[in-house]
Design an enzyme around this catalytic site. Structure first.
Site, mmCIF file in Angstrom:
data_model
loop_
_atom_site.group_PDB
_atom_site.id
_atom_site.type_symbol
_atom_site.label_atom_id
_atom_site.label_comp_id
_atom_site.label_asym_id
_atom_site.label_seq_id
_atom_site.Cartn_x
_atom_site.Cartn_y
_atom_site.Cartn_z
ATOM 1 N N VAL A 162 4.294 1.528 2.472
ATOM 2 C CA VAL A 162 3.052 1.818 3.536
ATOM 3 C C VAL A 162 3.738 2.269 4.670
ATOM 4 O O VAL A 162 4.877 2.040 5.348
ATOM 5 C CB VAL A 162 2.721 0.426 3.655
ATOM 6 C CG1 VAL A 162 1.299 0.507 4.790
ATOM 7 C CG2 VAL A 162 2.048 -0.314 2.479
ATOM 8 N N HIS A 183 7.166 4.269 9.185
ATOM 9 C CA HIS A 183 7.237 3.624 8.153
ATOM 10 C C HIS A 183 6.987 2.129 8.159
ATOM 11 O O HIS A 183 7.580 1.690 9.338
ATOM 12 C CB HIS A 183 8.611 3.771 7.240
ATOM 13 C CG HIS A 183 8.648 3.320 5.812
ATOM 14 N ND1 HIS A 183 9.118 2.317 5.662
ATOM 15 C CD2 HIS A 183 7.980 3.906 4.624
ATOM 16 C CE1 HIS A 183 8.878 2.010 4.105
ATOM 17 N NE2 HIS A 183 8.314 3.169 3.636
ATOM 18 N N HIS A 184 6.232 1.601 7.279
ATOM 19 C CA HIS A 184 6.236 0.027 7.915
ATOM 20 C C HIS A 184 7.534 -0.858 7.732
ATOM 21 O O HIS A 184 7.483 -1.942 8.370
ATOM 22 C CB HIS A 184 5.083 -0.476 6.767
ATOM 23 C CG HIS A 184 4.283 -1.698 7.138
ATOM 24 N ND1 HIS A 184 4.625 -2.832 8.065
ATOM 25 C CD2 HIS A 184 2.867 -1.389 7.370
ATOM 26 C CE1 HIS A 184 3.767 -3.471 8.600
ATOM 27 N NE2 HIS A 184 2.575 -2.954 7.938
ATOM 28 N N SER A 185 8.377 -0.364 7.244
ATOM 29 C CA SER A 185 9.663 -1.093 7.223
ATOM 30 C C SER A 185 10.284 -1.060 8.542
ATOM 31 O O SER A 185 11.122 -2.210 9.047
ATOM 32 C CB SER A 185 10.852 -0.541 6.406
ATOM 33 O OG SER A 185 11.269 0.939 6.879
ATOM 34 N N GLY A 229 8.454 -2.057 11.327
ATOM 35 C CA GLY A 229 8.219 -3.253 12.158
ATOM 36 C C GLY A 229 6.582 -3.170 11.720
ATOM 37 O O GLY A 229 5.928 -2.468 10.684
#
Length: 491
Positions: A41, A154-156, A158
């Site tokens: 995501v 990129h959702h990684s 945060g």
């Protein structure tokens, strides 16, 4: 697609200092989860500027504001030996991250160009040979704005609150350039309030029911196949991002008239808008001529199961200044993906009394507030992680998200007009793409406005602008009904 498989060993340069305290540390389980298939995501934040964008000023300040942050100056490198992904500091070439496309100033349809540009961002991931973020500056005048900026992460890196905090740390109040913006603070400080002897039992029962529904959804329980339900592979398809701004004062009229919260009204309006939209789509499926006599005809099948994954922040504080100061010390404890979620059922159908949408929404939210569902779902995810590993958790999350219909998020934004390096903003519109469902509705307040931001898979939802109109019309209908009821009471 498993994004970790495309990661390779990359030569990097490290430096000393607090911003590199995560040097070669593995990604947290929640961050690693966003590299699993079906969960790859991205978060985007779109901002409209009142004045023409000074590209040099924005680019210079963006570079210096993000350079100190470890996750925005680190690669995510796959370790073949351990199978983990690690943060590896690197020297950042900001020309690779701050992108200013050349645009013909005399383009015929600038609004369509901007919409298409943002949609095209959802067609391709960010190259993992660099930190997973970029900032696009569109120096073109549209109907609303003199220029548009798009942050993509990129959702990684945060969750929404972390990234919104970082964004707002680069803004100031337009009326006081030395003051950070402030967010509305809820008067209710606790998540759960025990109001009677039976309250703990009610919380226990609601939590058990919620966890059972979560497990059933993870294993087999699916939402009804409606025109809003995405098909297999929806997470890999491009998205269309649209928004609709309504008056926050109108929302408060309903809130005060019905003695409910802003969240209750927002959810009730969403429930009404989705019902109206689905009724029209089902009418079109039946090939019904949409004349005035059909406007109130109910074409919606009975007993539709339609649920949203509703995200909760699990932090103790949401104060911008507190989170910023914590991050500047190099302590990343407040950063990251600290979110739980609940499964929120929508009662889909046309109501004779529009206020019933809000009443039903309030009943659902009150039940969710009287449970520990966000904490329990977070615990279940970690339990599966410890017992079965990251692949199992990735499959779990994908099943839950795909078996429900939409993602829903409702967060407060700045109370004051804000300026981004000297550029006053007309709106802020956060959203996501890459999730395994066809629809996300994100609601954000900003000054005296409330905005519905829709991320839609156009194969499933070819007319997201009509859904926006349905949401606006639903609010107007609910407000009008609430005022009429108040006037009758006062007679």
């Amino acid at each position: 697609m498993d994004s970790s498989k495309g990661m390779r060993q990359i030569k990097t340069t490290t430096k000393d200092g607090p911003r590199f305290r995560e040097d070669h540390q593995p990604l947290s389980p929640m961050a690693r989860l966003f590299h699993e298939p079906g969960s790859n995501v991205y978060v985007i934040t779109i901002m409209g500027c009142k004045t023409k964008i000074n590209i040099d000023v924005v680019k210079y300040n963006t570079v210096h504001s993000l350079n100190w942050h470890p996750r925005f100056s680190s690669l995510q490198v796959f370790d073949k030996e351990t199978g983990s992904i690690r943060w590896v500091p690197t020297n950042v070439n900001f020309d690779d991250h701050v992108i200013v496309p050349k645009i013909d100033p005399n383009i015929k349809f600038p609004d369509k160009f901007v919409d298409d540009y943002i949609s095209n961002l959802s067609k391709s991931p960010i190259d993992n040979s660099k930190p997973l973020w970029d900032f696009h500056i569109l120096d073109i005048k549209t109907a609303e704005d003199e220029g548009t900026g798009i942050f993509r992460f990129h959702h990684s890196l945060g969750d929404g609150l972390s990234l919104m905090t970082l964004f707002l740390s680069n803004t100031r109040q337009s009326s006081d350039i030395n003051a950070l913006p402030t967010l509305p603070v809820s008067k209710n400080s606790g998540y759960i309030k025990f109001t009677s002897f039976w309250s703990p039992l009610q919380v226990f029962w609601n939590s058990i029911v919620a966890v059972m529904m979560f497990i059933f959804t993870m294993l087999f329980l699916k939402d009804t196949e409606t025109p809003l339900k995405g098909s297999v592979g929806v997470e890999n398809r491009p998205r269309r991002f649209v928004r609709k701004t309504v008056s926050l004062a109108d929302v408060k009229v309903v809130k005060d008239a019905m003695n409910v919260t802003l969240n209750d009204v927002a959810l009730g309006v969403t429930q009404a808008g989705l019902s109206t939209y689905l009724n029209r789509r089902y009418g079109e499926i039946r090939d019904v001529d949409r004349t005035d006599r059909h406007d109130k005809t109910n074409f919606i099948p009975k007993n539709i199961r339609l649920r949203a994954t509703f995200f909760f922040n699990l932090r103790a504080t949401t104060r911008i200044d507190t989170l910023i100061e914590t991050m500047k010390t190099g302590n990343m404890g407040q950063w990251g993906n600290q979110i739980g979620y609940v499964l929120l059922p929508f009662a889909i159908g046309l109501k004779s009394n529009p206020l019933d949408y809000v009443k039903e929404a309030k009943a659902v939210i009150d039940r969710k507030k009287s449970s520990l569902e966000p904490l329990y779902t977070y615990f279940v995810v970690y339990l599966v992680l410890k017992l079965f590993g990251i692949k199992a958790v990735g499959k779990l999350n994908h099943n839950v998200f795909f078996n429900t219909t939409l993602w829903f998020s409702n967060v407060p934004g700045p109370e004051q007009e804000i300026t981004f390096y000297g550029h006053d903003l007309t709106y802020i519109a956060p959203s996501c793409y890459g999730q395994p469902n066809a629809l996300m509705i994100h609601i954000l307040t900003y000054m005296d406005k409330m905005m519905f931001v829709i991320s839609a898979d156009e194969e499933t939802i070819p007319d997201p602008h009509r859904l926006c109109d349905d949401l606006e019309e639903s609010l107007n209908l609910i407000k009008t009904t609430a005022l009429l009821r108040e006037n009758m009471k006062n007679k």
